[in-house]
Design a protein around this motif. Structure first.
Motif, PDB file in Angstrom:
ATOM      1  N   ARG A 101      76.426  55.588  79.137  1.00 48.31           N
ATOM      2  CA  ARG A 101      76.777  55.648  80.544  1.00 48.31           C
ATOM      3  C   ARG A 101      77.155  54.260  81.032  1.00 48.31           C
ATOM      4  O   ARG A 101      76.741  53.266  80.469  1.00 48.31           O
ATOM      5  CB  ARG A 101      75.611  56.140  81.415  1.00 48.31           C
ATOM      6  CG  ARG A 101      74.986  57.392  80.932  1.00 48.31           C
ATOM      7  CD  ARG A 101      73.707  57.618  81.689  1.00 48.31           C
ATOM      8  NE  ARG A 101      72.780  58.353  80.890  1.00 48.31           N
ATOM      9  CZ  ARG A 101      71.957  57.787  80.028  1.00 48.31           C
ATOM     10  NH1 ARG A 101      71.969  56.498  79.845  1.00 48.31           N
ATOM     11  NH2 ARG A 101      71.131  58.526  79.343  1.00 48.31           N
TER      12      ARG A 101
ATOM     13  N   SER B 224      75.143  55.322  90.727  1.00 47.40           N
ATOM     14  CA  SER B 224      75.309  56.736  90.407  1.00 47.40           C
ATOM     15  C   SER B 224      73.994  57.435  90.675  1.00 47.40           C
ATOM     16  O   SER B 224      72.950  56.791  90.807  1.00 47.40           O
ATOM     17  CB  SER B 224      75.713  56.910  88.936  1.00 47.40           C
ATOM     18  OG  SER B 224      74.580  56.960  88.098  1.00 47.40           O
TER      19      SER B 224
ATOM     20  N   ALA C 181      81.449  59.474  74.855  1.00 47.92           N
ATOM     21  CA  ALA C 181      80.690  60.050  75.961  1.00 47.92           C
ATOM     22  C   ALA C 181      81.611  60.505  77.077  1.00 47.92           C
ATOM     23  O   ALA C 181      82.743  60.032  77.211  1.00 47.92           O
ATOM     24  CB  ALA C 181      79.686  59.036  76.500  1.00 47.92           C
ATOM     25  N   MET C 182      81.101  61.439  77.872  1.00 50.95           N
ATOM     26  CA  MET C 182      81.829  61.905  79.047  1.00 50.95           C
ATOM     27  C   MET C 182      80.836  62.072  80.196  1.00 50.95           C
ATOM     28  O   MET C 182      79.746  62.616  80.015  1.00 50.95           O
ATOM     29  CB  MET C 182      82.524  63.231  78.770  1.00 50.95           C
ATOM     30  CG  MET C 182      83.335  63.757  79.952  1.00 50.95           C
ATOM     31  SD  MET C 182      84.177  65.326  79.592  1.00 50.95           S
ATOM     32  CE  MET C 182      82.758  66.414  79.430  1.00 50.95           C
ATOM     33  N   THR C 183      81.206  61.573  81.383  1.00 52.09           N
ATOM     34  CA  THR C 183      80.346  61.621  82.560  1.00 52.09           C
ATOM     35  C   THR C 183      81.074  62.283  83.720  1.00 52.09           C
ATOM     36  O   THR C 183      82.262  62.035  83.925  1.00 52.09           O
ATOM     37  CB  THR C 183      79.922  60.196  82.987  1.00 52.09           C
ATOM     38  OG1 THR C 183      79.194  59.576  81.944  1.00 52.09           O
ATOM     39  CG2 THR C 183      79.051  60.242  84.231  1.00 52.09           C
TER      40      THR C 183
ATOM     41  N   ARG D 181      80.653  62.436  87.815  1.00 53.06           N
ATOM     42  CA  ARG D 181      79.908  61.764  88.872  1.00 53.06           C
ATOM     43  C   ARG D 181      80.755  61.686  90.142  1.00 53.06           C
ATOM     44  O   ARG D 181      81.969  61.850  90.089  1.00 53.06           O
ATOM     45  CB  ARG D 181      79.512  60.354  88.449  1.00 53.06           C
ATOM     46  CG  ARG D 181      80.697  59.437  88.186  1.00 53.06           C
ATOM     47  CD  ARG D 181      80.245  58.014  87.937  1.00 53.06           C
ATOM     48  NE  ARG D 181      79.389  57.929  86.768  1.00 53.06           N
ATOM     49  CZ  ARG D 181      78.628  56.873  86.494  1.00 53.06           C
ATOM     50  NH1 ARG D 181      78.630  55.843  87.312  1.00 53.06           N
ATOM     51  NH2 ARG D 181      77.883  56.837  85.411  1.00 53.06           N
TER      52      ARG D 181
ATOM     53  N   ILE E 199      85.790  62.757  86.351  1.00 50.38           N
ATOM     54  CA  ILE E 199      85.311  62.727  84.966  1.00 50.38           C
ATOM     55  C   ILE E 199      85.682  61.382  84.352  1.00 50.38           C
ATOM     56  O   ILE E 199      86.828  60.938  84.452  1.00 50.38           O
ATOM     57  CB  ILE E 199      85.911  63.875  84.142  1.00 50.38           C
ATOM     58  CG1 ILE E 199      85.470  65.217  84.712  1.00 50.38           C
ATOM     59  CG2 ILE E 199      85.496  63.764  82.673  1.00 50.38           C
ATOM     60  CD1 ILE E 199      86.105  66.411  84.032  1.00 50.38           C
TER      61      ILE E 199
ATOM     62  N   SER F  77      80.423  55.123  73.464  1.00 42.46           N
ATOM     63  CA  SER F  77      78.972  54.936  73.564  1.00 42.46           C
ATOM     64  C   SER F  77      78.572  53.933  72.497  1.00 42.46           C
ATOM     65  O   SER F  77      78.801  54.166  71.302  1.00 42.46           O
ATOM     66  CB  SER F  77      78.261  56.277  73.329  1.00 42.46           C
ATOM     67  OG  SER F  77      76.887  56.072  73.097  1.00 42.46           O
TER      68      SER F  77
ATOM     69  N   THR G  27      74.934  63.919  89.123  1.00 41.22           N
ATOM     70  CA  THR G  27      75.722  63.411  88.006  1.00 41.22           C
ATOM     71  C   THR G  27      75.237  64.065  86.717  1.00 41.22           C
ATOM     72  O   THR G  27      74.092  64.522  86.617  1.00 41.22           O
ATOM     73  CB  THR G  27      75.614  61.883  87.884  1.00 41.22           C
ATOM     74  OG1 THR G  27      76.620  61.409  86.978  1.00 41.22           O
ATOM     75  CG2 THR G  27      74.265  61.462  87.341  1.00 41.22           C
TER      76      THR G  27
ATOM     77  N   ASP H 242      76.029  63.790  82.169  1.00 44.30           N
ATOM     78  CA  ASP H 242      76.812  63.211  81.085  1.00 44.30           C
ATOM     79  C   ASP H 242      76.367  63.765  79.747  1.00 44.30           C
ATOM     80  O   ASP H 242      75.243  64.251  79.592  1.00 44.30           O
ATOM     81  CB  ASP H 242      76.739  61.679  81.097  1.00 44.30           C
ATOM     82  CG  ASP H 242      75.344  61.145  80.844  1.00 44.30           C
ATOM     83  OD1 ASP H 242      74.752  61.472  79.788  1.00 44.30           O
ATOM     84  OD2 ASP H 242      74.835  60.397  81.694  1.00 44.30           O
TER      85      ASP H 242
ATOM     86  N   SER I 253      77.025  62.943  75.313  1.00 38.31           N
ATOM     87  CA  SER I 253      77.600  62.054  74.308  1.00 38.31           C
ATOM     88  C   SER I 253      77.285  62.576  72.918  1.00 38.31           C
ATOM     89  O   SER I 253      76.283  63.266  72.700  1.00 38.31           O
ATOM     90  CB  SER I 253      77.068  60.624  74.458  1.00 38.31           C
ATOM     91  OG  SER I 253      75.702  60.547  74.072  1.00 38.31           O
TER      92      SER I 253
END
Length: 290
Positions: free
Chosen positions: A32, A37, A68-70, A72, A83, A88, A281, A283, A285
């Protein structure tokens, strides 16, 4: 200590030893960006202070990389979400130094079985006016800036592995303000050899400079925007909590997932630029451990 914990202390201790020894091999490769956040600050280093409590066989180098994808909000208090994808990375040298996309770059000045204290450099991604022009027009940009951080973690005991974490951060630019977080978490029951999870609350404090930059409206901004002047004072900015989970696919491959919620309060909640006081939020990974 809860009565149910006492009655089942032997099997729970055995389960925790298995759980945390496994985690010691895995480490805390949470992918992250360290920026405002709804994710609790403790989630960026979840599990790290528990490793030495359950094993002394830490490798000299620990290297984990992945993607990784977040999801938020665009900024604290925004109504729109976006997105963010990226690498990571988590590298640790003994129990002395680390470089992580989540925890930053730093070193542990104190590192005993139950205490970890140190310094780190992280970053704040700022806020761009054009990303939400309907609500931020005339407010200007808040730039991407580094943050210096002092942190401390304390584990209550091996039998009751509650981790209490506190940190103080200073933005080196942007708001030039101070931010502090106080939180706690512990491993939760219901895990197996391939899955385990952590849960805990957090509260965030900020000074007046940070509050004014992110949530206030000065005279110049008021003249350029649709908002009246607003000058919030420092204090508690938000409270919330989060959940972090780890799935092990094999000796080298694993995935992480996190969910966080944050409730703005006081001067932050009453800010005219805030559209939504409750922010979420999440995430995920996928990582490889060398």
């Amino acid at each position: 200590m809860p009565t149910t914990y006492k009655k089942n202390s032997a099997p729970i201790r055995a389960w925790l030893c298995m759980l945390l020894t496994l985690f010691a091999c895995l480490g805390a490769s949470q992918a992250r960006a360290q920026t405002p956040s709804p994710l609790p600050e403790w989630a960026y280093s979840v599990g790290v202070p528990l490793r030495k409590l359950y094993t002394t066989d830490l490798p000299t180098w620990e290297v984990r990389v992945g993607a990784a994808m977040t999801v938020r909000p665009r900024y604290e208090g925004a109504n729109d979400y976006y997105i963010l994808g990226g690498p990571s990375i988590d590298v640790r040298y003994k129990d002395l130094a680390f470089a992580s996309t989540g925890e930053g770059i730093g070193f542990n000045a104190i590192h005993t079985d139950r205490i970890r204290m140190g310094l780190a450099i992280t970053y704040d991604m700022g806020r761009r006016e054009k990303k939400d022009h309907d609500h931020l027009a005339g407010m200007g940009n808040i730039g991407i800036v580094p943050e210096s951080k002092i942190f401390a973690e304390y584990v209550v005991s091996k039998e009751f592995p509650l981790v209490i974490r506190a940190n103080i951060r200073r933005q080196l630019g942007g708001s030039d303000g101070w931010i502090g977080d106080l939180g706690a978490y512990m491993p939760m029951p219901g895990s197996s050899e391939r899955f385990f999870w952590f849960l805990g609350p957090t509260v965030t404090f900020v000074d007046s400079r940070y509050m004014q930059t992110w949530f206030g409206v000065n005279a110049q901004q008021s003249a350029r925007s649709k908002y009246a002047e607003y000058h919030p004072s420092g204090g508690i900015k938000s409270y919330g909590g989060g959940v972090s989970g780890i799935w092990m696919f094999s000796k080298h491959w694993f995935a992480t997932a996190d969910f966080g919620v944050s409730q703005l309060v006081g001067g932050a909640r009453n800010s005219p630029v805030v559209q939504r006081s409750t922010n979420l939020t999440g995430d995920i990974s996928v990582n490889y451990q060398f």
